[in-house]
Design a protein around this motif. Structure first.
Motif, PDB file in Angstrom:
ATOM      1  N   ALA A 482      27.125  27.555  26.579  1.00 21.74           N
ATOM      2  CA  ALA A 482      28.281  28.146  25.901  1.00 21.74           C
ATOM      3  C   ALA A 482      28.521  29.571  26.387  1.00 21.74           C
ATOM      4  O   ALA A 482      29.676  29.987  26.569  1.00 21.74           O
ATOM      5  N   ARG A 483      27.442  30.322  26.615  1.00 19.98           N
ATOM      6  CA  ARG A 483      27.593  31.696  27.127  1.00 19.98           C
ATOM      7  C   ARG A 483      28.277  31.692  28.484  1.00 19.98           C
ATOM      8  O   ARG A 483      29.218  32.462  28.727  1.00 19.98           O
ATOM      9  N   ARG A 484      27.828  30.828  29.378  1.00 24.15           N
ATOM     10  CA  ARG A 484      28.417  30.763  30.719  1.00 24.15           C
ATOM     11  C   ARG A 484      29.877  30.320  30.654  1.00 24.15           C
ATOM     12  O   ARG A 484      30.736  30.850  31.364  1.00 24.15           O
ATOM     13  N   ALA A 485      30.142  29.324  29.801  1.00 23.54           N
ATOM     14  CA  ALA A 485      31.505  28.802  29.705  1.00 23.54           C
ATOM     15  C   ALA A 485      32.454  29.813  29.081  1.00 23.54           C
ATOM     16  O   ALA A 485      33.597  29.971  29.530  1.00 23.54           O
ATOM     17  N   GLU A 486      31.988  30.510  28.047  1.00 20.47           N
ATOM     18  CA  GLU A 486      32.870  31.498  27.416  1.00 20.47           C
ATOM     19  C   GLU A 486      33.104  32.688  28.339  1.00 20.47           C
ATOM     20  O   GLU A 486      34.195  33.275  28.350  1.00 20.47           O
ATOM     21  N   PHE A 487      32.090  33.051  29.132  1.00 17.93           N
ATOM     22  CA  PHE A 487      32.301  34.105  30.132  1.00 17.93           C
ATOM     23  C   PHE A 487      33.460  33.736  31.044  1.00 17.93           C
ATOM     24  O   PHE A 487      34.332  34.555  31.345  1.00 17.93           O
ATOM     25  N   GLU A 488      33.475  32.484  31.483  1.00 20.28           N
ATOM     26  CA  GLU A 488      34.513  32.059  32.410  1.00 20.28           C
ATOM     27  C   GLU A 488      35.886  32.057  31.738  1.00 20.28           C
ATOM     28  O   GLU A 488      36.865  32.524  32.318  1.00 20.28           O
ATOM     29  N   MET A 489      35.962  31.535  30.520  1.00 21.39           N
ATOM     30  CA  MET A 489      37.234  31.512  29.815  1.00 21.39           C
ATOM     31  C   MET A 489      37.748  32.938  29.590  1.00 21.39           C
ATOM     32  O   MET A 489      38.925  33.233  29.824  1.00 21.39           O
ATOM     33  N   ALA A 490      36.855  33.836  29.151  1.00 21.52           N
ATOM     34  CA  ALA A 490      37.248  35.222  28.912  1.00 21.52           C
ATOM     35  C   ALA A 490      37.667  35.910  30.205  1.00 21.52           C
ATOM     36  O   ALA A 490      38.604  36.716  30.224  1.00 21.52           O
ATOM     37  N   SER A 491      36.984  35.599  31.306  1.00 26.82           N
ATOM     38  CA  SER A 491      37.312  36.225  32.592  1.00 26.82           C
ATOM     39  C   SER A 491      38.704  35.827  33.065  1.00 26.82           C
ATOM     40  O   SER A 491      39.467  36.668  33.552  1.00 26.82           O
ATOM     41  N   TYR A 492      39.051  34.541  32.951  1.00 28.01           N
ATOM     42  CA  TYR A 492      40.404  34.123  33.340  1.00 28.01           C
ATOM     43  C   TYR A 492      41.454  34.837  32.496  1.00 28.01           C
ATOM     44  O   TYR A 492      42.500  35.260  33.011  1.00 28.01           O
ATOM     45  N   ASP A 493      41.190  34.975  31.211  1.00 25.12           N
ATOM     46  CA  ASP A 493      42.134  35.688  30.343  1.00 25.12           C
ATOM     47  C   ASP A 493      42.275  37.149  30.763  1.00 25.12           C
ATOM     48  O   ASP A 493      43.388  37.685  30.841  1.00 25.12           O
ATOM     49  N   LYS A 494      41.157  37.797  31.043  1.00 27.75           N
ATOM     50  CA  LYS A 494      41.180  39.218  31.364  1.00 27.75           C
ATOM     51  C   LYS A 494      41.728  39.484  32.764  1.00 27.75           C
ATOM     52  O   LYS A 494      42.365  40.517  32.996  1.00 27.75           O
ATOM     53  N   VAL A 495      41.495  38.569  33.691  1.00 27.19           N
ATOM     54  CA  VAL A 495      42.120  38.704  35.009  1.00 27.19           C
ATOM     55  C   VAL A 495      43.630  38.569  34.864  1.00 27.19           C
ATOM     56  O   VAL A 495      44.399  39.330  35.479  1.00 27.19           O
ATOM     57  N   ALA A 496      44.071  37.637  34.047  1.00 28.85           N
ATOM     58  CA  ALA A 496      45.513  37.446  33.829  1.00 28.85           C
ATOM     59  C   ALA A 496      46.161  38.691  33.212  1.00 28.85           C
ATOM     60  O   ALA A 496      47.311  39.021  33.527  1.00 28.85           O
ATOM     61  N   LYS A 497      45.421  39.402  32.367  1.00 29.38           N
ATOM     62  CA  LYS A 497      45.941  40.594  31.697  1.00 29.38           C
ATOM     63  C   LYS A 497      45.746  41.865  32.522  1.00 29.38           C
ATOM     64  O   LYS A 497      46.167  42.945  32.107  1.00 29.38           O
TER      65      LYS A 497
END
Length: 619
Positions: A482-497
């Motif tokens: 879950a830590r690895r997966a949430e890192f990835e989800m958060a990273s895509y969001d933050k790259v988009a922003k």
């Protein structure tokens, strides 16, 4: 883009390796086996480059035949059947080219000719047949139902076509789809290549232990289990120091990959590429946030487990202040067994034989080293990790005989046998293409069955206890996934922003997400570099979420298996070999009675973990 399937299950050192090896001199292969456990690419693929080029030619000829359907897609039931029959034929050849290129590059990262050829074929196909999904936008579901009644044989492709129709609102114009497909390798492949090159060219420190020299990069896990504490500490600090020295380049590659993927997803109407992949897998972001939320709400289970391991390290080595590199110290009442490669293949076959003769027949063929479908002996210029390509074979960078190695063998075999069973039943590789969380759940179940078998057959109580501890590790792995997966989800969001643009940005995301799951992030700043430990972010973007869902499913499968082994095996294998003939949630419900939307699904899983942990604390 065509995603490369690198399905590794090697668990992160923080919690996977509880036990010391019997001896650092253990040899997983004898001299004969070092040659035996290698791919025989000529036997299983092509005798010569000429034969390889012949299949490349066939693939391109099929692409041309598919192009003849341009401006005709969906014009009749017969046309639709002929078109998807051609696509199925192309998929079969492509998978073979794909596996051959991947395996050649994996065993020698400098051998990239076949690898690059299949990428060119893939790009050409994606570009030239992009019209299919665009033209299918004009086919209504009502008309398709009429075609099914008119030509019953078309039912073979019913789910594939319905899946395409579901995605049709997000397809662009034919011209745009062709351009994007043609440019996909140039836009999306170089980042993973650059990541691998950085590790290939980076010299990790050598550490001497027990009279041998060990490479910190290649032998990291083994060094962290060394009985000498100074060696463990040195390995930990040296490894992360080296990661830090190449983080700028790896971060540059990851940022550009995420940015490019997000841009294309935006064109299709998705906010991020991550959101697009959720849709493709019949999941939603709110569902994943709900899963992450429930797992984080219960993070105290995993954090208590880490504290428990620290306390054990403190007592067993009489340490005043145990550290992260001490948590692999074994309980005094457990001894990790190690298995030669030959022992491992036999054990995996016996452990999974409970799934029935059909499964065992395919598994035996895969794991017989004489068939040349295994390549697991370490060496220079080998790709990191472990993976199967369809049902063709299994690659591992450096099998060492640990529990993690034999678990990986069982896991990756699950991927291969899934492909084989579907191919035998449905007569096409096309039908094995399903949401990755399903395929991963098939493989993770194998790990549970392996441990169940080892508990019944290992000779000593200490070795059996090692398996019990390892099983708890696997259950606790849910929080790491879950830590690895949430890192990835958060990273895509933050790259988009625009909030993440480089390695430092990924470091910050890794730290902020990680501290919600793991006690060591507050005391070990090096862990902000953990995002560099897994190639998946570069090679199979947005994949880790599938491991989270798969872990929950695998635990549910095992629960059902323990209640009724024979009944479960019959229904389970039937589900696996059915391929994608219906939506994934319907597959699970129809064959096994599992509902992914059941609000108690995760609750029961976490309760099982709690009970297992409490039992071990009393041992």
């Amino acid at each position: 883009m065509k995603l490369k399937i690198f399905l590794s299950t090697a668990l992160i050192f923080v919690f996977l390796f509880l036990f010391l090896p019997k001896t650092m001199s253990f040899e997983p292969f004898n001299e004969e086996e070092k040659n035996l456990f290698r791919f025989d690419l000529k036997k299983n693929f092509y005798q010569s480059d000429k034969d390889f080029e012949s299949d490349v030619k066939k693939a391109k000829e099929i692409i041309k035949k598919i192009e003849e359907h341009k401006e005709k897609v969906g014009s009749s039931a017969k046309e639709l059947y002929e078109l998807f029959s051609l696509i199925s034929d192309y998929t079969d050849i492509y998978y073979k080219l794909y596996a051959y290129g991947e395996f050649r590059e994996a065993i020698n990262t400098k051998d990239r000719k076949a690898y690059e050829t299949y990428l060119e074929v893939s790009s050409e196909a994606d570009s030239k047949i992009a019209f299919v999904k665009v033209e299918l936008k004009n086919l209504t579901r009502e008309k398709f139902q009429e075609y099914l009644k008119e030509l019953p044989e078309l039912a073979k492709y019913e789910f594939v076509i319905n899946d395409t129709l579901r995605k049709s609102p997000y397809w662009l114009s034919q011209e745009k789809e062709e351009i994007l497909s043609k440019l996909a390798p140039t836009r999306f492949e170089w980042q993973g290549v650059l990541f691998q090159l950085m590790f290939d060219r980076t010299k990790f420190e050598e550490i001497e232990a027990q009279g041998k020299k060990f490479d910190v990069g290649r032998d990291f896990e083994g060094l962290l289990r060394n009985p000498e504490r100074p060696i463990r500490e040195k390995a930990f600090k040296s490894y992360f120091s080296t990661l830090g020295s190449i983080s700028d380049v790896c971060g540059f590659a990851l940022y550009n990959l995420m940015k490019s993927l997000n841009e294309e997803a935006n064109l299709r109407g998705f906010s991020t590429y991550y959101e697009e992949t959720l849709f493709d897998s019949y999941l939603t972001k709110s569902e994943m946030e709900n899963i992450f939320g429930q797992i984080k709400e219960n993070a105290n289970i995993y954090k208590d487990y880490q504290k428990y391991k620290l306390e054990n390290a403190k007592k067993r080595e009489n340490l005043s202040s145990p550290q992260i590199w001490d948590i692999e110290i074994p309980p005094t009442d457990a001894e990790e067994p190690r298995f030669t490669a030959s022992e491992a293949t036999e054990i995996v076959k016996k452990a999974l034989s409970s799934l029935g003769p059909k499964y065992l027949e395919e598994l035996s063929a895969l794991l017989d080293p004489k068939n040349g479908r295994l390549d697991i002996v370490g060496g220079p210029n080998r790709r990191q990790g472990a993976f199967c390509e369809a049902g063709f074979g299994f690659f591992q960078d450096n099998y060492q005989g640990y529990l993690s190695d034999i678990s990986t063998l069982a896991h990756e075999s699950g991927h291969a046998i899934h492909h084989r069973l579907v191919l035998l039943n449905r007569k096409g590789e096309m039908f094995s293409q399903c949401p990755p969380y399903l395929t991963e759940s098939f493989s993770m179940l194998n790990e549970y069955l392996l441990r169940d078998y080892l508990l019944k057959t290992l000779k000593t109580e200490k070795e059996r206890k090692a398996i019990i501890y390892d099983q708890l590790n696997e259950e606790m792995y849910l929080w790491e996934l879950a830590r690895r997966a949430e890192f990835e989800m958060a990273s895509y969001d933050k790259v988009a922003k625009g909030e993440v643009k480089d390695a430092e940005g990924f470091n910050n995301v890794c730290f902020e997400v990680g501290k919600n799951y793991d006690i060591f992030f507050d005391t070990n700043p090096e862990l902000k570099l953990l995002w560099m430990r897994k190639h998946h972010y570069w090679t199979v973007p947005a994949y880790y979420k599938n491991y989270v869902v798969a872990q929950i499913l695998a635990m549910k499968y095992f629960e059902l298996y323990k209640k009724d082994p024979q009944g479960f095996a019959k229904n389970y294998v039937a589900m696996v070999e059915a391929g994608m003939d219906r939506e994934p949630q319907k597959l699970l419900k129809d064959f096994l009675g599992i509902d992914l939307n059941d609000k108690n699904l995760l609750k029961n899983t976490l309760q099982m973990v709690k009970e297992h942990f409490e039992k071990i604390k009393k041992m």
